[in-house]
Motif scaffolding. Structure first.
Motif, short mmCIF file in Angstrom:
data_model
loop_
_atom_site.label_atom_id
_atom_site.label_comp_id
_atom_site.label_asym_id
_atom_site.label_seq_id
_atom_site.Cartn_x
_atom_site.Cartn_y
_atom_site.Cartn_z
N ALA A 1 0.71 -1.23 0.19
CA ALA A 1 0.08 -0.01 0.12
C ALA A 1 0.75 1.40 -0.13
N ARG A 2 2.02 1.26 0.01
CA ARG A 2 3.12 2.08 0.00
C ARG A 2 2.75 3.22 1.17
N GLN A 3 2.91 2.62 2.30
CA GLN A 3 2.59 3.49 3.69
C GLN A 3 4.02 3.49 4.29
N PRO A 4 4.69 4.30 3.89
CA PRO A 4 6.26 4.58 4.72
C PRO A 4 6.06 4.74 6.00
N ASP A 5 5.20 5.26 6.75
CA ASP A 5 5.28 5.62 8.24
C ASP A 5 4.91 4.37 8.84
N ARG A 6 3.70 3.60 8.57
CA ARG A 6 3.37 2.50 8.88
C ARG A 6 4.32 1.48 9.01
N LEU A 7 5.02 1.32 7.82
CA LEU A 7 6.03 0.53 7.53
C LEU A 7 7.31 0.53 8.43
N SER A 8 7.43 1.85 8.72
CA SER A 8 8.61 2.08 9.29
C SER A 8 8.48 1.59 10.92
N THR A 9 7.46 1.83 11.39
CA THR A 9 6.79 1.57 12.65
C THR A 9 6.91 -0.15 12.61
N LEU A 10 6.30 -0.67 11.93
CA LEU A 10 6.29 -2.08 11.99
C LEU A 10 7.80 -2.86 12.01
N ARG A 11 8.63 -1.99 11.06
CA ARG A 11 10.18 -2.62 11.02
C ARG A 11 10.58 -2.34 12.47
N LEU A 12 10.36 -1.38 13.21
CA LEU A 12 10.82 -1.14 14.81
C LEU A 12 10.50 -1.99 15.56
N ILE A 13 9.22 -2.51 15.39
CA ILE A 13 8.63 -3.78 16.25
C ILE A 13 9.20 -5.02 15.87
N ASN A 14 9.60 -5.14 14.39
CA ASN A 14 10.22 -6.53 14.27
C ASN A 14 11.50 -6.51 14.73
N ALA A 15 12.12 -5.45 14.36
CA ALA A 15 13.47 -5.24 15.36
C ALA A 15 13.56 -5.59 16.49
N ALA A 16 12.64 -5.08 17.42
CA ALA A 16 12.69 -5.12 18.78
C ALA A 16 12.44 -6.71 19.10
N ILE A 17 11.54 -7.26 18.43
CA ILE A 17 11.24 -8.69 18.68
C ILE A 17 12.35 -9.70 18.34
N LYS A 18 13.21 -9.19 17.20
CA LYS A 18 14.38 -9.90 16.86
C LYS A 18 15.44 -9.94 18.01
N ASP A 19 15.54 -8.64 18.48
CA ASP A 19 16.47 -8.39 19.54
C ASP A 19 16.18 -9.47 20.66
N ARG A 20 14.72 -9.63 21.25
CA ARG A 20 14.52 -10.25 22.08
C ARG A 20 14.80 -11.73 21.98
N ASP A 21 14.49 -12.08 20.54
CA ASP A 21 14.74 -13.70 20.13
C ASP A 21 16.25 -13.83 20.41
N ILE A 22 17.16 -12.84 20.15
CA ILE A 22 18.57 -13.27 20.11
C ILE A 22 19.06 -13.24 21.50
N ALA A 23 18.38 -12.60 22.37
CA ALA A 23 18.73 -12.46 23.79
C ALA A 23 18.28 -13.71 24.61
N ALA A 24 17.23 -14.38 24.02
CA ALA A 24 16.74 -15.56 24.41
C ALA A 24 17.62 -16.79 23.97
N ARG A 25 18.20 -16.60 22.82
CA ARG A 25 19.27 -17.60 22.51
C ARG A 25 20.50 -17.68 23.18
N VAL A 26 20.92 -16.40 23.44
CA VAL A 26 22.15 -16.37 24.47
C VAL A 26 21.90 -16.85 25.79
N ASP A 27 20.51 -16.52 26.35
CA ASP A 27 20.37 -17.03 27.58
C ASP A 27 20.08 -18.70 27.60
N GLY A 28 20.28 -19.21 26.70
CA GLY A 28 19.96 -20.70 26.28
C GLY A 28 18.60 -21.22 26.34
N ALA A 29 17.71 -20.36 25.88
CA ALA A 29 16.37 -20.80 25.27
C ALA A 29 16.27 -21.43 24.09
#
Length: 152
Positions: free
Chosen positions: A17-45
């Motif tokens: 839909a070419r919604q750059p503002d919405r896309l930018s926010t969704l990418r921030l959300i995904n980045a935060a989730i991926k950061d948490r995924d990585i932290a979980a792997r480091v902790d042995g989960a």
């Protein structure tokens, strides 16, 4: 459909839909989730965070943006405050519906009765019961004083 899948679909839809503002926010959300995924792997989960953890991440992101919007308003930067509020709107699309004040009162009464709380020392038990059942549906920073008043 899991929350993670809903976020991925929303990101694809925003691209189409070419919604750059919405896309930018969704990418921030995904980045935060991926950061948490990585932290979980480091902790042995075992890797990926659950929907409950994603809901907690989203709640934290909303609080951060609300704080930023307030600071921008105080500093006279209304365009930046408006951008933060727009991001809050996108994030809240993926959070559960917030409870009304009446529903919060009923949830408090039920949690207090469930754990048999009678003094302020039982506040932790009540808050734990509320968090287990209503994560993402109420602001626990505002609910804490309400619990304290009832038990105090």
């Amino acid at each position: 459909m899991t929350l993670r899948e809903r976020l991925q679909e929303a990101m694809k839809d925003a691209m189409r839909a070419r919604q750059p503002d919405r896309l930018s926010t969704l990418r921030l959300i995904n980045a935060a989730i991926k950061d948490r995924d990585i932290a979980a792997r480091v902790d042995g989960a075992a890797g990926m965070v659950t929907d409950e953890e994603i809901t907690a991440i989203l709640g934290k992101m909303v609080r951060q943006r609300a704080e930023s919007a307030r600071a921008y308003e105080e500093g006279g930067r209304l365009e930046l405050a408006e951008k933060e509020r727009a991001e809050i709107g996108v994030i809240e699309d993926f959070l559960p519906r917030q409870l009304s004040p009446d529903e919060i009162e009923a949830a408090l009464a039920a949690a207090i009765a469930e754990v048999g709380a009678s003094t302020i020392r039982d506040m932790g038990k009540v808050m734990a019961a509320l968090k287990a059942r209503y994560t993402g549906q109420m602001d626990f920073g505002a609910v804490g004083p309400m619990v304290k008043d009832r038990l105090g």
